[in-house]
Design a protein around this motif. Structure first.
Motif, PDB file in Angstrom:
ATOM      1  N   ILE A 180      29.161  70.983   1.264  1.00 52.89           N
ATOM      2  CA  ILE A 180      29.081  72.250   1.624  1.00 52.89           C
ATOM      3  C   ILE A 180      27.273  71.760   2.664  1.00 52.89           C
ATOM      4  O   ILE A 180      26.876  71.576   1.860  1.00 52.89           O
ATOM      5  CB  ILE A 180      28.906  74.017   1.477  1.00 52.89           C
ATOM      6  N   GLU A 181      27.521  71.876   4.207  1.00 49.71           N
ATOM      7  CA  GLU A 181      26.380  71.200   4.926  1.00 49.71           C
ATOM      8  C   GLU A 181      26.021  71.923   5.674  1.00 49.71           C
ATOM      9  O   GLU A 181      27.448  73.025   6.278  1.00 49.71           O
ATOM     10  CB  GLU A 181      27.008  69.981   5.509  1.00 49.71           C
ATOM     11  N   ASP A 182      24.819  72.107   5.916  1.00 52.75           N
ATOM     12  CA  ASP A 182      23.813  72.972   7.383  1.00 52.75           C
ATOM     13  C   ASP A 182      24.612  72.988   8.463  1.00 52.75           C
ATOM     14  O   ASP A 182      25.699  73.360   9.351  1.00 52.75           O
ATOM     15  CB  ASP A 182      22.684  73.357   7.650  1.00 52.75           C
ATOM     16  N   ILE A 183      24.652  71.475   8.778  1.00 51.96           N
ATOM     17  CA  ILE A 183      24.886  71.415  10.391  1.00 51.96           C
ATOM     18  C   ILE A 183      25.251  69.333  10.333  1.00 51.96           C
ATOM     19  O   ILE A 183      24.426  68.931   9.182  1.00 51.96           O
ATOM     20  CB  ILE A 183      23.551  72.173  11.815  1.00 51.96           C
ATOM     21  N   ILE A 184      26.035  69.078  11.367  1.00 53.00           N
ATOM     22  CA  ILE A 184      26.523  68.065  11.255  1.00 53.00           C
ATOM     23  C   ILE A 184      26.202  67.493  13.456  1.00 53.00           C
ATOM     24  O   ILE A 184      26.508  68.090  13.857  1.00 53.00           O
ATOM     25  CB  ILE A 184      27.794  67.861  10.896  1.00 53.00           C
ATOM     26  N   ASP A 185      25.431  66.216  13.019  1.00 51.87           N
ATOM     27  CA  ASP A 185      24.783  66.082  14.420  1.00 51.87           C
ATOM     28  C   ASP A 185      25.627  65.364  15.162  1.00 51.87           C
ATOM     29  O   ASP A 185      26.770  64.720  15.167  1.00 51.87           O
ATOM     30  CB  ASP A 185      23.878  65.415  14.225  1.00 51.87           C
ATOM     31  N   THR A 186      25.556  63.864  14.019  1.00 52.76           N
ATOM     32  CA  THR A 186      26.136  62.080  14.541  1.00 52.76           C
ATOM     33  C   THR A 186      27.620  62.321  13.381  1.00 52.76           C
ATOM     34  O   THR A 186      28.133  61.740  13.137  1.00 52.76           O
ATOM     35  CB  THR A 186      25.425  61.149  14.509  1.00 52.76           C
ATOM     36  N   GLY A 187      27.248  62.912  12.282  1.00 53.95           N
ATOM     37  CA  GLY A 187      27.640  62.701  10.690  1.00 53.95           C
ATOM     38  C   GLY A 187      27.413  61.524  10.132  1.00 53.95           C
ATOM     39  O   GLY A 187      27.919  61.400   8.725  1.00 53.95           O
ATOM     40  N   ALA A 188      26.682  60.630  10.502  1.00 55.31           N
ATOM     41  CA  ALA A 188      26.274  59.110  10.104  1.00 55.31           C
ATOM     42  C   ALA A 188      25.606  60.032   9.142  1.00 55.31           C
ATOM     43  O   ALA A 188      26.056  59.048   7.910  1.00 55.31           O
ATOM     44  CB  ALA A 188      25.087  58.868  10.615  1.00 55.31           C
ATOM     45  N   THR A 189      24.372  60.906   8.719  1.00 51.96           N
ATOM     46  CA  THR A 189      24.546  61.187   6.637  1.00 51.96           C
ATOM     47  C   THR A 189      25.541  61.496   6.162  1.00 51.96           C
ATOM     48  O   THR A 189      25.805  61.126   4.863  1.00 51.96           O
ATOM     49  CB  THR A 189      24.181  62.313   6.819  1.00 51.96           C
ATOM     50  N   MET A 190      26.415  62.504   6.594  1.00 53.35           N
ATOM     51  CA  MET A 190      28.146  62.964   5.069  1.00 53.35           C
ATOM     52  C   MET A 190      28.404  60.910   5.459  1.00 53.35           C
ATOM     53  O   MET A 190      29.182  61.283   4.327  1.00 53.35           O
ATOM     54  CB  MET A 190      28.388  64.068   6.398  1.00 53.35           C
ATOM     55  N   ILE A 191      28.487  60.383   6.382  1.00 52.56           N
ATOM     56  CA  ILE A 191      29.612  59.647   5.961  1.00 52.56           C
ATOM     57  C   ILE A 191      28.657  59.072   5.061  1.00 52.56           C
ATOM     58  O   ILE A 191      29.700  58.294   4.071  1.00 52.56           O
ATOM     59  CB  ILE A 191      29.587  58.193   7.057  1.00 52.56           C
ATOM     60  N   SER A 192      27.093  58.416   5.002  1.00 48.72           N
ATOM     61  CA  SER A 192      26.728  57.971   3.421  1.00 48.72           C
ATOM     62  C   SER A 192      27.506  58.560   2.271  1.00 48.72           C
ATOM     63  O   SER A 192      26.846  58.250   1.369  1.00 48.72           O
ATOM     64  CB  SER A 192      25.340  57.087   4.295  1.00 48.72           C
ATOM     65  N   LEU A 193      26.628  59.692   2.916  1.00 50.00           N
ATOM     66  CA  LEU A 193      27.307  60.322   1.059  1.00 50.00           C
ATOM     67  C   LEU A 193      27.952  60.362   0.740  1.00 50.00           C
ATOM     68  O   LEU A 193      28.387  60.232  -0.518  1.00 50.00           O
ATOM     69  CB  LEU A 193      26.459  62.337   1.661  1.00 50.00           C
ATOM     70  N   LYS A 194      29.250  60.613   1.446  1.00 48.80           N
ATOM     71  CA  LYS A 194      30.954  60.088   0.758  1.00 48.80           C
ATOM     72  C   LYS A 194      30.919  59.093  -0.012  1.00 48.80           C
ATOM     73  O   LYS A 194      31.769  59.049  -0.640  1.00 48.80           O
ATOM     74  CB  LYS A 194      31.246  61.150   2.078  1.00 48.80           C
ATOM     75  N   ARG A 195      30.287  57.708   1.201  1.00 42.20           N
ATOM     76  CA  ARG A 195      30.466  56.983   0.414  1.00 42.20           C
ATOM     77  C   ARG A 195      30.366  56.807  -0.793  1.00 42.20           C
ATOM     78  O   ARG A 195      30.727  55.877  -1.418  1.00 42.20           O
ATOM     79  CB  ARG A 195      30.235  55.398   1.241  1.00 42.20           C
ATOM     80  N   GLU A 196      29.454  57.447  -0.705  1.00 42.46           N
ATOM     81  CA  GLU A 196      28.243  56.770  -2.286  1.00 42.46           C
ATOM     82  C   GLU A 196      29.437  57.959  -2.824  1.00 42.46           C
ATOM     83  O   GLU A 196      29.101  57.367  -4.223  1.00 42.46           O
ATOM     84  CB  GLU A 196      27.105  57.883  -1.972  1.00 42.46           C
ATOM     85  N   LEU A 197      30.016  58.893  -3.080  1.00 41.53           N
ATOM     86  CA  LEU A 197      30.352  59.749  -3.926  1.00 41.53           C
ATOM     87  C   LEU A 197      32.069  59.368  -4.097  1.00 41.53           C
ATOM     88  O   LEU A 197      32.242  59.012  -5.490  1.00 41.53           O
ATOM     89  CB  LEU A 197      30.461  61.488  -3.397  1.00 41.53           C
TER      90      LEU A 197
END
Length: 145
Positions: free
Chosen positions: A56-73
């Motif tokens: 659950i994320e507050d805001i997605i701008d480019t999505g780069a942070t979520m892509i990295s977190l998803k890869r980590e998980l």
């Protein structure tokens, strides 16, 4: 009755983890300077194996942070990973690398604060969402040495 299954004593087995990923200083993504995430708050990641994860994320701008977190998980082999974001930005450059599975609202491509969204730790406590003016961005900017 539609909700008759909810009347029994069963509950949904789940756990909740709070993590913090710092991806902005001032109005610039720190992720652009380094592809290494600054993550804190995760406990034993080996427990994620074969679990369904909902980020659950507050805001997605480019999505780069979520892509990295998803890869980590993904390294811990969960059964699934889904992402929900309260806000996504309407970017004129179309540089959104990740579209969340579920979205609350789309907002203009401006720096927004309030309702737990901050600018250098300010304005989280606002009970509404607003766009930061350039004068506010300059006033609360962190001076980097």
């Amino acid at each position: 009755m539609l909700f008759s299954n909810l009347q029994n004593d069963r509950s949904l087995p789940m756990s909740l983890e709070f993590i913090r990923i710092r991806s902005y200083v001032n109005d610039t993504s720190t992720f652009e300077k380094s592809d290494k995430l600054e993550i804190s708050g995760l406990s034993d990641l080996t427990q994620l194996k074969q679990k369904h994860l909902l980020i659950i994320e507050d805001i997605i701008d480019t999505g780069a942070t979520m892509i990295s977190l998803k890869r980590e998980l993904e390294q811990y082999h969960p059964k699934s990973i889904r992402i929900v974001s309260l806000f996504t930005k309407r970017r004129p450059d179309k540089k959104c690398l990740l579209k969340p599975d579920y979205v609350g609202f789309e907002v203009p491509d401006h720096f927004i604060v309030g309702y737990a969204l901050d600018y250098n730790e300010y304005f989280r406590d606002l009970e509404h969402i607003c766009i930061m003016k350039e004068s506010g961005i300059e006033k609360y900017r962190i001076i980097e040495e």
